[in-house]
Write a protein that holds these residues in place. Sequence first.
Motif, PDB file in Angstrom:
ATOM      1  N   ALA A 132       0.717  -1.313  -0.017  1.00  0.00           N
ATOM      2  CA  ALA A 132      -0.079   0.039   0.061  1.00  0.00           C
ATOM      3  C   ALA A 132       0.936   1.243   0.151  1.00  0.00           C
ATOM      4  O   ALA A 132       0.490   2.197   0.781  1.00  0.00           O
ATOM      5  N   ASP A 133       2.008   1.308  -0.546  1.00  0.00           N
ATOM      6  CA  ASP A 133       3.031   2.359  -0.834  1.00  0.00           C
ATOM      7  C   ASP A 133       2.216   3.561  -1.697  1.00  0.00           C
ATOM      8  O   ASP A 133       1.442   3.013  -2.699  1.00  0.00           O
ATOM      9  N   LYS A 134       2.266   4.534  -1.477  1.00  0.00           N
ATOM     10  CA  LYS A 134       1.760   5.909  -2.034  1.00  0.00           C
ATOM     11  C   LYS A 134       2.736   6.338  -3.016  1.00  0.00           C
ATOM     12  O   LYS A 134       4.085   5.938  -3.081  1.00  0.00           O
ATOM     13  N   GLY A 135       2.305   6.854  -3.983  1.00  0.00           N
ATOM     14  CA  GLY A 135       2.995   7.623  -5.120  1.00  0.00           C
ATOM     15  C   GLY A 135       2.885   6.568  -6.203  1.00  0.00           C
ATOM     16  O   GLY A 135       1.961   5.516  -6.359  1.00  0.00           O
ATOM     17  N   PHE A 136       3.586   6.734  -7.380  1.00  0.00           N
ATOM     18  CA  PHE A 136       3.636   5.964  -8.449  1.00  0.00           C
ATOM     19  C   PHE A 136       4.091   4.613  -8.319  1.00  0.00           C
ATOM     20  O   PHE A 136       4.775   4.136  -7.531  1.00  0.00           O
ATOM     21  N   ASP A 137       3.241   3.528  -9.074  1.00  0.00           N
ATOM     22  CA  ASP A 137       3.703   2.238  -8.880  1.00  0.00           C
ATOM     23  C   ASP A 137       5.172   1.905  -9.624  1.00  0.00           C
ATOM     24  O   ASP A 137       5.760   0.686  -9.369  1.00  0.00           O
ATOM     25  N   GLY A 138       5.548   2.766 -10.575  1.00  0.00           N
ATOM     26  CA  GLY A 138       6.797   2.635 -11.361  1.00  0.00           C
ATOM     27  C   GLY A 138       6.985   3.559 -12.295  1.00  0.00           C
ATOM     28  O   GLY A 138       6.259   4.237 -12.751  1.00  0.00           O
ATOM     29  N   CYS A 156       3.578   4.645 -14.411  1.00  0.00           N
ATOM     30  CA  CYS A 156       2.804   3.064 -14.295  1.00  0.00           C
ATOM     31  C   CYS A 156       2.116   3.189 -13.141  1.00  0.00           C
ATOM     32  O   CYS A 156       2.393   3.529 -11.897  1.00  0.00           O
ATOM     33  N   GLU A 157       0.821   2.801 -13.312  1.00  0.00           N
ATOM     34  CA  GLU A 157       0.022   2.300 -12.180  1.00  0.00           C
ATOM     35  C   GLU A 157      -0.911   0.898 -12.439  1.00  0.00           C
ATOM     36  O   GLU A 157      -1.057   0.793 -13.512  1.00  0.00           O
ATOM     37  N   LYS A 163     -13.343  -5.348  -8.770  1.00  0.00           N
ATOM     38  CA  LYS A 163     -14.266  -4.204  -9.379  1.00  0.00           C
ATOM     39  C   LYS A 163     -13.321  -3.028 -10.212  1.00  0.00           C
ATOM     40  O   LYS A 163     -13.252  -1.929  -9.341  1.00  0.00           O
ATOM     41  N   PRO A 164     -12.518  -3.491 -11.083  1.00  0.00           N
ATOM     42  CA  PRO A 164     -11.356  -2.542 -11.702  1.00  0.00           C
ATOM     43  C   PRO A 164     -11.896  -1.312 -12.292  1.00  0.00           C
ATOM     44  O   PRO A 164     -11.439  -0.197 -12.212  1.00  0.00           O
ATOM     45  N   ARG A 165     -13.184  -1.248 -13.011  1.00  0.00           N
ATOM     46  CA  ARG A 165     -13.648   0.123 -13.620  1.00  0.00           C
ATOM     47  C   ARG A 165     -13.757   0.990 -12.284  1.00  0.00           C
ATOM     48  O   ARG A 165     -13.543   2.118 -12.678  1.00  0.00           O
ATOM     49  N   GLN A 166     -14.489   0.666 -11.322  1.00  0.00           N
ATOM     50  CA  GLN A 166     -14.797   1.545 -10.123  1.00  0.00           C
ATOM     51  C   GLN A 166     -13.649   2.055  -9.608  1.00  0.00           C
ATOM     52  O   GLN A 166     -13.332   3.517  -9.443  1.00  0.00           O
ATOM     53  N   LEU A 167     -12.252   1.443  -9.533  1.00  0.00           N
ATOM     54  CA  LEU A 167     -11.182   1.722  -9.035  1.00  0.00           C
ATOM     55  C   LEU A 167     -10.347   2.705 -10.079  1.00  0.00           C
ATOM     56  O   LEU A 167      -9.726   3.680  -9.439  1.00  0.00           O
ATOM     57  N   ILE A 168     -10.501   2.399 -11.205  1.00  0.00           N
ATOM     58  CA  ILE A 168      -9.699   3.196 -12.300  1.00  0.00           C
ATOM     59  C   ILE A 168     -10.632   4.641 -12.330  1.00  0.00           C
ATOM     60  O   ILE A 168      -9.896   5.683 -12.101  1.00  0.00           O
ATOM     61  N   SER A 169     -11.642   4.652 -12.324  1.00  0.00           N
ATOM     62  CA  SER A 169     -12.336   5.936 -12.346  1.00  0.00           C
ATOM     63  C   SER A 169     -12.357   6.807 -11.132  1.00  0.00           C
ATOM     64  O   SER A 169     -11.972   8.023 -11.356  1.00  0.00           O
ATOM     65  N   SER A 170     -12.057   6.066  -9.958  1.00  0.00           N
ATOM     66  CA  SER A 170     -12.238   6.743  -8.704  1.00  0.00           C
ATOM     67  C   SER A 170     -10.722   7.059  -8.134  1.00  0.00           C
ATOM     68  O   SER A 170     -10.598   8.179  -7.574  1.00  0.00           O
ATOM     69  N   SER A 171     -10.016   6.336  -8.772  1.00  0.00           N
ATOM     70  CA  SER A 171      -8.294   6.686  -8.188  1.00  0.00           C
ATOM     71  C   SER A 171      -7.464   7.029  -9.427  1.00  0.00           C
ATOM     72  O   SER A 171      -6.702   7.960  -9.108  1.00  0.00           O
ATOM     73  N   VAL A 172      -7.337   6.026 -10.410  1.00  0.00           N
ATOM     74  CA  VAL A 172      -6.368   6.171 -11.581  1.00  0.00           C
ATOM     75  C   VAL A 172      -6.519   7.422 -12.284  1.00  0.00           C
ATOM     76  O   VAL A 172      -5.508   8.328 -12.542  1.00  0.00           O
ATOM     77  N   TRP A 173      -7.573   7.683 -12.691  1.00  0.00           N
ATOM     78  CA  TRP A 173      -7.972   8.723 -13.604  1.00  0.00           C
ATOM     79  C   TRP A 173      -7.646  10.149 -12.956  1.00  0.00           C
ATOM     80  O   TRP A 173      -7.110  11.204 -13.445  1.00  0.00           O
ATOM     81  N   PRO A 174      -8.025  10.133 -11.629  1.00  0.00           N
ATOM     82  CA  PRO A 174      -7.689  11.607 -10.845  1.00  0.00           C
ATOM     83  C   PRO A 174      -6.301  11.840 -10.800  1.00  0.00           C
ATOM     84  O   PRO A 174      -5.880  12.959 -10.761  1.00  0.00           O
ATOM     85  N   ASP A 175      -5.646  10.586 -10.611  1.00  0.00           N
ATOM     86  CA  ASP A 175      -3.898  10.673 -10.235  1.00  0.00           C
ATOM     87  C   ASP A 175      -3.462  11.318 -11.818  1.00  0.00           C
ATOM     88  O   ASP A 175      -2.354  12.086 -11.547  1.00  0.00           O
ATOM     89  N   VAL A 176      -3.843  11.004 -12.777  1.00  0.00           N
ATOM     90  CA  VAL A 176      -3.449  11.014 -14.281  1.00  0.00           C
ATOM     91  C   VAL A 176      -3.715  12.624 -14.475  1.00  0.00           C
ATOM     92  O   VAL A 176      -2.787  13.334 -14.811  1.00  0.00           O
ATOM     93  N   GLU A 177      -4.973  12.996 -14.219  1.00  0.00           N
ATOM     94  CA  GLU A 177      -5.093  14.431 -14.060  1.00  0.00           C
ATOM     95  C   GLU A 177      -4.355  15.335 -13.342  1.00  0.00           C
ATOM     96  O   GLU A 177      -3.928  16.450 -13.786  1.00  0.00           O
ATOM     97  N   ALA A 178      -4.187  14.915 -11.945  1.00  0.00           N
ATOM     98  CA  ALA A 178      -3.392  15.820 -11.336  1.00  0.00           C
ATOM     99  C   ALA A 178      -1.799  15.769 -11.861  1.00  0.00           C
ATOM    100  O   ALA A 178      -1.196  16.799 -11.967  1.00  0.00           O
ATOM    101  N   GLU A 215       6.125  16.106 -24.033  1.00  0.00           N
ATOM    102  CA  GLU A 215       6.492  15.298 -25.320  1.00  0.00           C
ATOM    103  C   GLU A 215       6.946  14.006 -24.822  1.00  0.00           C
ATOM    104  O   GLU A 215       6.600  12.857 -25.558  1.00  0.00           O
ATOM    105  N   ALA A 216       7.728  14.011 -23.796  1.00  0.00           N
ATOM    106  CA  ALA A 216       8.146  12.654 -23.256  1.00  0.00           C
ATOM    107  C   ALA A 216       7.444  11.381 -22.408  1.00  0.00           C
ATOM    108  O   ALA A 216       7.638  10.530 -22.299  1.00  0.00           O
ATOM    109  N   ARG A 217       6.319  12.259 -21.777  1.00  0.00           N
ATOM    110  CA  ARG A 217       5.726  11.815 -20.886  1.00  0.00           C
ATOM    111  C   ARG A 217       4.468  10.741 -21.447  1.00  0.00           C
ATOM    112  O   ARG A 217       4.006  11.003 -22.299  1.00  0.00           O
ATOM    113  N   ALA A 218       4.419   9.543 -20.815  1.00  0.00           N
ATOM    114  CA  ALA A 218       3.515   8.490 -21.106  1.00  0.00           C
ATOM    115  C   ALA A 218       2.869   7.796 -19.836  1.00  0.00           C
ATOM    116  O   ALA A 218       3.551   7.893 -18.882  1.00  0.00           O
ATOM    117  N   PHE A 219       1.974   7.345 -20.184  1.00  0.00           N
ATOM    118  CA  PHE A 219       1.084   6.560 -18.943  1.00  0.00           C
ATOM    119  C   PHE A 219       0.821   5.222 -19.440  1.00  0.00           C
ATOM    120  O   PHE A 219       0.542   4.631 -20.537  1.00  0.00           O
TER     121      PHE A 219
END
Length: 284
Positions: A132-138, A156-157, A163-178, A215-219
Amino acid sequence: MFISLKPSKTEECNFTEWSIDTRSRSKLVEVIAYLYLRQEENAQRVINALEPRWRVSKGKVAENVVRKLTAPHAKDINLLRSGNDKEKEQAQNRINTSIIHRDGLLFQHISWVVARTSIPTGYMTSPHVRQADKGFDGFIIELDGEKKGINRITLCEDKASAKPRQLISSSVWPDVEAIRRGERDDEILADLLTLLKSIPDINAEAAVDEVLWEEARAFRVAVATGENRRKSGEFHHIVAGFKAVAGGSLQSRTAGVLPFDDVRVGLAHLASDVMAKVKEITGV
């Protein structure tokens, strides 16, 4: 090798469905065991079909690894059977949390293996040590032909969820937007410099100064889940919205899904096998 990748078309990202190759599953287990033991060189040797080198496991590293691969814990199981109502409720909560944490960390190791074998010339951070480390997974860094500058920085996330769709919407997408808003640029810079300084013959600060984030950043988003989340033969819906939140070109967005018949059962079996391998390697 170890995990097969089946690409499929979607405008959201470069999408692949992952599957563990049963013929080389034992080698995957061995790679993951060495990664948990912080013996990345031996993990790479197994990937390269070379014999790992014997190393003494320091302190209680092996015991700690076994504990992290164990869920639920015996104490909570006993309380669930014989405790009072409050103790049973607390034990059940700890059991649920321990399984989620074990599976999340284990899947980070699986995702590392996929990244390592699919981008062999890339430089990447090791899987997390703490659950349960915080921050990027890699991070994955790809250098230019002269290995002096940065071509791509992939953030990397990794998620394991029933229930992956719920987790992606509530956690991953806000991280990417931030990240796109620049709210985590200092964290990215710190981790990026740490990784770059481990690469021979590169001026880390000069490489960072010259790179253009946009230009260099990818997800890269990777998910372990159950077969019951498949829709119309695909898992594309799990990463719906990737293009909108991440922007950039198609090549800057990558996603993968590793399905199990039951994600918790599948990861529990894998954790048990990795634990057995850790014990075999270290003699604990």
